[in-house]
Design an enzyme around this catalytic site. Structure first.
Site, PDB file in Angstrom:
ATOM      1  N   SER A 257       0.867  -1.184   0.000  1.00  0.00           N
ATOM      2  CA  SER A 257       0.000   0.000   0.000  1.00  0.00           C
ATOM      3  C   SER A 257       0.901   1.230   0.000  1.00  0.00           C
ATOM      4  O   SER A 257       2.042   1.161   0.491  1.00  0.00           O
ATOM      5  CB  SER A 257      -0.848   0.000   1.276  1.00  0.00           C
ATOM      6  OG  SER A 257      -1.455   1.270   1.465  1.00  0.00           O
TER       7      SER A 257
ATOM      8  N   TYR B 179      -2.420  -1.903  10.524  1.00  0.00           N
ATOM      9  CA  TYR B 179      -2.560  -2.088   9.070  1.00  0.00           C
ATOM     10  C   TYR B 179      -1.314  -1.561   8.352  1.00  0.00           C
ATOM     11  O   TYR B 179      -0.711  -2.262   7.539  1.00  0.00           O
ATOM     12  CB  TYR B 179      -3.817  -1.358   8.568  1.00  0.00           C
ATOM     13  CG  TYR B 179      -3.956  -1.386   7.063  1.00  0.00           C
ATOM     14  CD1 TYR B 179      -4.498  -2.493   6.419  1.00  0.00           C
ATOM     15  CD2 TYR B 179      -3.511  -0.325   6.276  1.00  0.00           C
ATOM     16  CE1 TYR B 179      -4.605  -2.543   5.034  1.00  0.00           C
ATOM     17  CE2 TYR B 179      -3.611  -0.357   4.896  1.00  0.00           C
ATOM     18  CZ  TYR B 179      -4.161  -1.465   4.276  1.00  0.00           C
ATOM     19  OH  TYR B 179      -4.252  -1.523   2.905  1.00  0.00           O
TER      20      TYR B 179
HETATM   21  N1  LIG Z   1      -8.615   0.111  -1.514  1.00  0.00           N
HETATM   22  C1  LIG Z   1      -7.563   0.751  -1.105  1.00  0.00           C
HETATM   23  O1  LIG Z   1      -7.585   1.972  -0.905  1.00  0.00           O
HETATM   24  C2  LIG Z   1      -6.260   0.005  -0.898  1.00  0.00           C
HETATM   25  C3  LIG Z   1      -5.093   0.750  -0.805  1.00  0.00           C
HETATM   26  C4  LIG Z   1      -3.893   0.087  -0.594  1.00  0.00           C
HETATM   27  C5  LIG Z   1      -3.867  -1.299  -0.496  1.00  0.00           C
HETATM   28  N2  LIG Z   1      -5.023  -1.993  -0.600  1.00  0.00           N
HETATM   29  C6  LIG Z   1      -4.962  -3.456  -0.463  1.00  0.00           C
HETATM   30  O2  LIG Z   1      -5.624  -4.072  -1.536  1.00  0.00           O
HETATM   31  C7  LIG Z   1      -6.099  -5.360  -1.131  1.00  0.00           C
HETATM   32  C8  LIG Z   1      -7.543  -5.526  -1.559  1.00  0.00           C
HETATM   33  O3  LIG Z   1      -8.372  -4.656  -0.823  1.00  0.00           O
HETATM   34  P1  LIG Z   1      -9.666  -3.930  -1.435  1.00  0.00           P
HETATM   35  O4  LIG Z   1      -9.432  -2.487  -1.297  1.00  0.00           O
HETATM   36  O5  LIG Z   1      -9.983  -4.488  -2.758  1.00  0.00           O
HETATM   37  O6  LIG Z   1     -10.765  -4.288  -0.335  1.00  0.00           O
HETATM   38  P2  LIG Z   1     -11.897  -5.430  -0.295  1.00  0.00           P
HETATM   39  O7  LIG Z   1     -12.847  -5.299  -1.417  1.00  0.00           O
HETATM   40  O8  LIG Z   1     -12.414  -5.392   1.104  1.00  0.00           O
HETATM   41  O9  LIG Z   1     -11.068  -6.752  -0.531  1.00  0.00           O
HETATM   42  C9  LIG Z   1     -10.468  -7.515   0.476  1.00  0.00           C
HETATM   43  C10 LIG Z   1     -10.649  -8.974   0.127  1.00  0.00           C
HETATM   44  O10 LIG Z   1      -9.916  -9.761   1.069  1.00  0.00           O
HETATM   45  C11 LIG Z   1     -10.694 -10.892   1.388  1.00  0.00           C
HETATM   46  N3  LIG Z   1     -10.347 -11.356   2.737  1.00  0.00           N
HETATM   47  C12 LIG Z   1     -10.345 -10.659   3.893  1.00  0.00           C
HETATM   48  N4  LIG Z   1     -10.047 -11.461   4.932  1.00  0.00           N
HETATM   49  C13 LIG Z   1      -9.849 -12.704   4.411  1.00  0.00           C
HETATM   50  C14 LIG Z   1      -9.549 -13.968   4.976  1.00  0.00           C
HETATM   51  N5  LIG Z   1      -9.387 -14.139   6.298  1.00  0.00           N
HETATM   52  N6  LIG Z   1      -9.416 -15.032   4.151  1.00  0.00           N
HETATM   53  C15 LIG Z   1      -9.585 -14.882   2.817  1.00  0.00           C
HETATM   54  N7  LIG Z   1      -9.898 -13.719   2.222  1.00  0.00           N
HETATM   55  C16 LIG Z   1     -10.037 -12.636   3.019  1.00  0.00           C
HETATM   56  C17 LIG Z   1     -12.154 -10.420   1.332  1.00  0.00           C
HETATM   57  O11 LIG Z   1     -13.031 -11.500   1.023  1.00  0.00           O
HETATM   58  P3  LIG Z   1     -13.897 -12.264   2.149  1.00  0.00           P
HETATM   59  O12 LIG Z   1     -14.358 -11.223   3.126  1.00  0.00           O
HETATM   60  O13 LIG Z   1     -15.004 -12.891   1.390  1.00  0.00           O
HETATM   61  O14 LIG Z   1     -12.976 -13.257   2.763  1.00  0.00           O
HETATM   62  C18 LIG Z   1     -12.125  -9.411   0.202  1.00  0.00           C
HETATM   63  O15 LIG Z   1     -12.486  -9.994  -1.019  1.00  0.00           O
HETATM   64  C19 LIG Z   1      -5.884  -5.430   0.382  1.00  0.00           C
HETATM   65  O16 LIG Z   1      -4.698  -6.163   0.662  1.00  0.00           O
HETATM   66  C20 LIG Z   1      -5.680  -3.983   0.770  1.00  0.00           C
HETATM   67  O17 LIG Z   1      -4.920  -3.839   1.937  1.00  0.00           O
HETATM   68  C21 LIG Z   1      -6.227  -1.384  -0.817  1.00  0.00           C
END
Ligand SMILES: NC(=O)c1ccc[n+]([C@@H]2O[C@H](COP(=O)([O-])OP(=O)(O)OC[C@H]3O[C@@H](n4cnc5c(N)ncnc54)[C@H](OP(=O)(O)O)[C@@H]3O)[C@@H](O)[C@H]2O)c1
Length: 255
Positions: free
Chosen positions: A139, A152
């Site tokens: 991130s 985080y």
């Molecule tokens: N959006 C941002 O601003 C941003 C910025 C920097 C980095 N990121 C990173 O990008 C990645 C994706 O995040 P996103 O923004 O797309 O959010 P998101 O839509 O909430 O995606 C997170 C995914 O992780 C899965 N997950 C969470 N806990 C889990 C577990 N115990 N086992 C298996 N799967 C699990 C969730 O599916 P289930 O709940 O169905 O398990 C969900 O599909 C993350 O690593 C996040 O830290 C996001």
């Protein structure tokens, strides 16, 4: 990495950035398997993308990861790419924490131990492939932390460090290590407000720019869209403590 003909496992591939990447790679002619806990979310994703596969996984459980990796090896012997995208982000007030530190432990287990365990479990299979890629997801906050989400940000800084050492240790193999470094993107990571926050990058734009970098900069170790550059290079661009202060004051003020 090559952009077509792979078998790609994307953890957290049922929503947000994971789903965006899954659809982009699926369209390019890869076999894509999305994994996560919520069956319904996975089913919605696969039925919107005929041919895409899914598998249930709880990355918080070490036992579940071992069984999952064994199933992957059996069902998808050609698996050659893993995208460690699953993650959680929760606010924490360090002055008022419950004794068990439940949030901190869940965040570390999911965001840091999860990718470490899954990498260890899949590596024997990945090493057998003619070419393989491990893509970690850190991130911009790995490089300039947001004070509201301490654990985080710490896990994401650790993922950056782990990606560097993993890449180094795998340098004599056919396994590449890429680090995806998203900026603030419109997903539901921190709830539904984030998905509509005009300060966040629209998900479609983020995926399009990411895929363009993967295509046009095959040597890049970190996948950096323009929006993340001020965070990624905050150390280089001046006093990092001043940048940290300004960034967190702006976030608190809602800018
Ligand atoms: N959006 C941002 O601003 C941003 C910025 C920097 C980095 N990121 C990173 O990008 C990645 C994706 O995040 P996103 O923004 O797309 O959010 P998101 O839509 O909430 O995606 C997170 C995914 O992780 C899965 N997950 C969470 N806990 C889990 C577990 N115990 N086992 C298996 N799967 C699990 C969730 O599916 P289930 O709940 O169905 O398990 C969900 O599909 C993350 O690593 C996040 O830290 C996001």
């Amino acid at each position: 990495m090559k952009l077509t003909g792979n078998t790609i496992l994307i953890t957290g591939g049922g929503s947000g950035i994971g789903r965006g990447l899954a659809e982009a790679f699926h369209t390019l002619g890869n076999t894509v398997i999305v994994a996560g806990r919520r069956r319904q979310v996975l089913e919605e994703t696969t039925s919107a993308n005929p041919g895409m596969r899914s598998a249930q996984l709880d990355i918080e459980s070490a036992k579940s990861i071992r069984a999952f990796a064994a199933t992957m090896a059996k069902e998808y012997p050609a698996l050659n790419v893993v995208i460690h995208n699953a993650g959680i982000m929760r606010p924490e007030n360090l002055l008022e924490q419950a004794e068990e530190l439940r949030d901190a432990e869940a965040i570390i287990t999911t965001n840091l131990l999860g990718p470490i365990r899954l990498t260890a479990a899949l590596l024997p299979q990945l090493k057998k492939q003619p070419a393989a890629t491990i893509m970690t997801v850190s991130s911009g906050l790995a490089y300039l932390p947001m004070a509201l989400t301490p654990t985080y940000c710490a896990t994401k800084a650790a993922i950056h460090s782990y990606s560097m050492t993993l890449r180094y240790q795998l340098r004599g193999t056919k396994v590449d290590v890429l680090e995806l470094v998203p900026p603030y993107v419109q997903t539901e990571l921190m709830g539904s407000r984030q998905a509509n926050d005009p300060r966040a990058m629209p998900l479609k734009d983020y995926i399009a720019e990411t895929m363009k970098i993967l295509k046009e900069q095959p040597q890049a170790k970190e996948i950096l869209v323009q929006r993340v550059l001020p965070l990624r290079f905050a150390e280089k661009n001046g006093d990092v403590y001043e940048a940290f202060q300004g960034f967190n004051e702006a976030m608190a003020a809602g800018h």
